[in-house]
Design a protein around this motif. Structure first.
Motif, PDB file in Angstrom:
ATOM      1  N   GLU A  67     -69.345 -23.904  16.254  1.00  0.00           N
ATOM      2  CA  GLU A  67     -68.697 -25.220  16.300  1.00  0.00           C
ATOM      3  C   GLU A  67     -67.220 -25.116  15.925  1.00  0.00           C
ATOM      4  O   GLU A  67     -66.360 -25.792  16.514  1.00  0.00           O
ATOM      5  N   ARG A  98     -65.458 -23.696  18.855  1.00  0.00           N
ATOM      6  CA  ARG A  98     -65.327 -24.710  19.914  1.00  0.00           C
ATOM      7  C   ARG A  98     -64.194 -25.680  19.619  1.00  0.00           C
ATOM      8  O   ARG A  98     -63.423 -26.053  20.510  1.00  0.00           O
ATOM      9  N   ILE A 128     -65.474 -22.767  26.468  1.00  0.00           N
ATOM     10  CA  ILE A 128     -66.233 -23.887  25.899  1.00  0.00           C
ATOM     11  C   ILE A 128     -67.653 -23.904  26.451  1.00  0.00           C
ATOM     12  O   ILE A 128     -68.634 -24.146  25.718  1.00  0.00           O
ATOM     13  N   ILE A 156     -69.612 -21.256  24.668  1.00  0.00           N
ATOM     14  CA  ILE A 156     -69.961 -21.700  23.313  1.00  0.00           C
ATOM     15  C   ILE A 156     -71.079 -22.728  23.365  1.00  0.00           C
ATOM     16  O   ILE A 156     -72.019 -22.701  22.552  1.00  0.00           O
ATOM     17  N   ASP A 157     -71.002 -23.670  24.322  1.00  0.00           N
ATOM     18  CA  ASP A 157     -72.041 -24.701  24.435  1.00  0.00           C
ATOM     19  C   ASP A 157     -73.397 -24.082  24.748  1.00  0.00           C
ATOM     20  O   ASP A 157     -74.440 -24.544  24.230  1.00  0.00           O
TER      21      ASP A 157
END
Length: 488
Positions: free
Chosen positions: A182, A185, A462, A465-466
């Motif tokens: 997180e 991100r 992103i 990461i998601d």
């Protein structure tokens, strides 16, 4: 079930390694205590002293974080000098998350004797501010006594409260890997936002707009200004010619009125000298005006060129001989008659003497001839002056026409020359602008491509990461104990 960073997809691990290498090293070395602490409070509330006191009791009890979103526990430091106010409540609202526990500490109780009253007032204000703080506990501490935490200072109890809040939170809190993801991100999102907001091509676009707006070097404005300047110069120079001719005419008439017979014979040469001097003066005035015209037009004076012999501004020729007509004959007759009458009047006394009566006749004739000669000569001189004056006036009129023609010709020639120079400068300027605009377009395309590439890279990171976060959360939602299948 805890998900390690190395268990995630390779692309997720690569993104975290590039964007957040410190957290990657910490997770790989397993130095993460699991207790992330964010210390909040106003300046001079004793935050640094309190943190040093807590670390002196247990160096590895917690890790300080700079972002409250990464914290497992928030330590809110209050000052015992006075009850908390709007500033403290505003700080608390900024750093607080619904699922994040908050531990309150009241510092400097060893300095302020009324700290108990302040603590009760703070407890009442917190209960009124948020329902979750209705039964909040504020831990009084006297950190820094004697250079370190003293027995009974309250630092030990505060550390236990922090660790207890962190331990109770850890059962439902995010894992260290999830927090790192997180945090990474948020770093990528902030970078993408800064790329979108930072317009590095704004100066290039402004320069391109300015260049295109003045591509021709303001040719139309310069030509219009040149025309107005030429018209103004025409009026001024024609007026200067009229002034010069008028002054010359006055001087010439005065000279002729005072001139004798010899002066009248040589006057054409004198008039030529006068006109030559006035012509030289006018030439200087015209040259100065043309230089001013070029300066106003913004062009350099051209190199001097040999244009051949200059125009003749002098009074051409000499006056024709005066024609002797009937007036001259009448002047002779009138002069003879007047002379005879004057002679008779002068010799009248001699007529009373009979012996001298005969001598008075030749004397009368002689006096009459002399008077007739003088009167005819005077009349001839006056007529010659009038003749030369008329010739001088006509000559000056011709010179005026020549000067006006010169002025207009020089002005038109200068206008054509300056217009050509402006056109040439405009063409050169247009070529330079086109070259620079093409270069700017290339730079803009490069910057746009680079910016789009950076944004696309951020979007890909992103997304990676998601995917890692979804995998961690899907595993965390799985039941810890799956029911065994019963065999029949």
């Amino acid at each position: 079930m805890t998900q390690e960073l190395t268990d995630l997809p390779a692309e997720t691990v690569d993104v975290v390694s590039r964007w957040n290498p410190a957290a990657t090293v910490r997770l790989g070395a397993r130095t993460d205590s699991g207790h992330e602490l964010f210390v909040a409070g106003l300046r001079r509330a004793g935050k640094t002293t309190l943190v040093d006191a807590l670390r002196s009791l247990d160096e590895s009890a917690f890790d300080l974080v700079d972002d409250p979103l990464d914290a497992g526990v928030v330590l809110m430091v209050l000052d015992a000098a006075a009850p908390l106010g709007r500033e403290e409540l505003s700080v608390l609202d900024v750093v607080l998350r619904p699922a994040c526990p908050v531990v309150f500490a009241l510092t400097k109780i060893d300095v302020h004797r009324e700290w108990a009253t302040v603590r009760e007032r703070d407890r009442a204000l917190l209960a009124g501010h948020a329902e979750r703080f209705a039964d909040v506990t504020i831990h009084p501490v006297a950190a820094g006594v004697g250079g370190g935490p003293a027995r009974g200072s309250g630092v030990e109890a505060l550390l236990e409260a922090v660790l207890s809040a962190a331990g109770g939170q850890s059962r439902s809190a995010r894992s260290g890997t999830e927090r790192v993801l997180e945090q990474t991100r948020r770093m990528i999102v902030a970078t993408g936002r800064s790329i979108r907001e930072a317009d590095s091509a704004a100066d290039l676009r402004a320069e391109r707009t300015h260049l295109l707006a003045h591509r021709d070097g303001r040719r139309a404005e310069r030509v219009a200004r040149l025309r107005s300047e030429v018209q103004l110069g025409k009026v001024e120079l024609i007026h200067e010619v009229s002034t010069q001719i008028r002054a010359a005419g006055v001087a010439v008439r005065a000279d002729i009125d005072r001139a004798g017979r010899a002066d009248l014979a040589d006057y054409p040469d004198r008039l030529a000298d006068v006109v030559a001097q006035l012509g030289a003066d006018l030439e200087g005035v015209v040259t100065t005006r043309l230089d001013h015209l070029r300066a106003r037009a913004g062009v350099a004076a051209p190199a001097p060129r040999d244009t051949g012999p200059k125009p003749d501004y002098l009074a051409s020729g000499r006056p024709e001989p005066r024609h002797r007509g009937l007036e001259d004959r009448m002047t002779i007759l009138i002069g003879a008659s007047a002379g005879l009458g004057l002679g008779r009047l002068m010799v009248a006394p001699l007529s009373v003497v009979p012996a001298l009566d005969i001598a008075s006749v030749p004397l009368t004739l002689t006096l009459g001839g002399v008077v007739a000669w003088w009167l005819a000569r005077a009349r001839s001189h006056i007529a010659e002056r009038s003749h030369v004056r008329q010739w001088a006036t006509e000559s000056l009129t011709t010179v005026r026409a020549q000067w006006e023609q010169l002025v207009l010709g020089r002005l038109l020639s200068a206008e054509a020359e300056i217009s050509e120079m402006i056109l040439e400068e405009s063409r050169s300027r247009a070529q330079e602008v086109d070259t620079r605009v093409a270069s700017i377009d290339g730079e803009l395309r490069t910057l746009t491509s680079r910016r789009n590439g950076q944004l696309a890279s951020c979007e890909r990171d992103i997304a990676a990461i998601d995917r890692g976060l979804r995998e961690i959360r899907d595993i965390s939602r799985e039941p810890k104990h799956r029911p065994e299948r019963q065999t029949t």
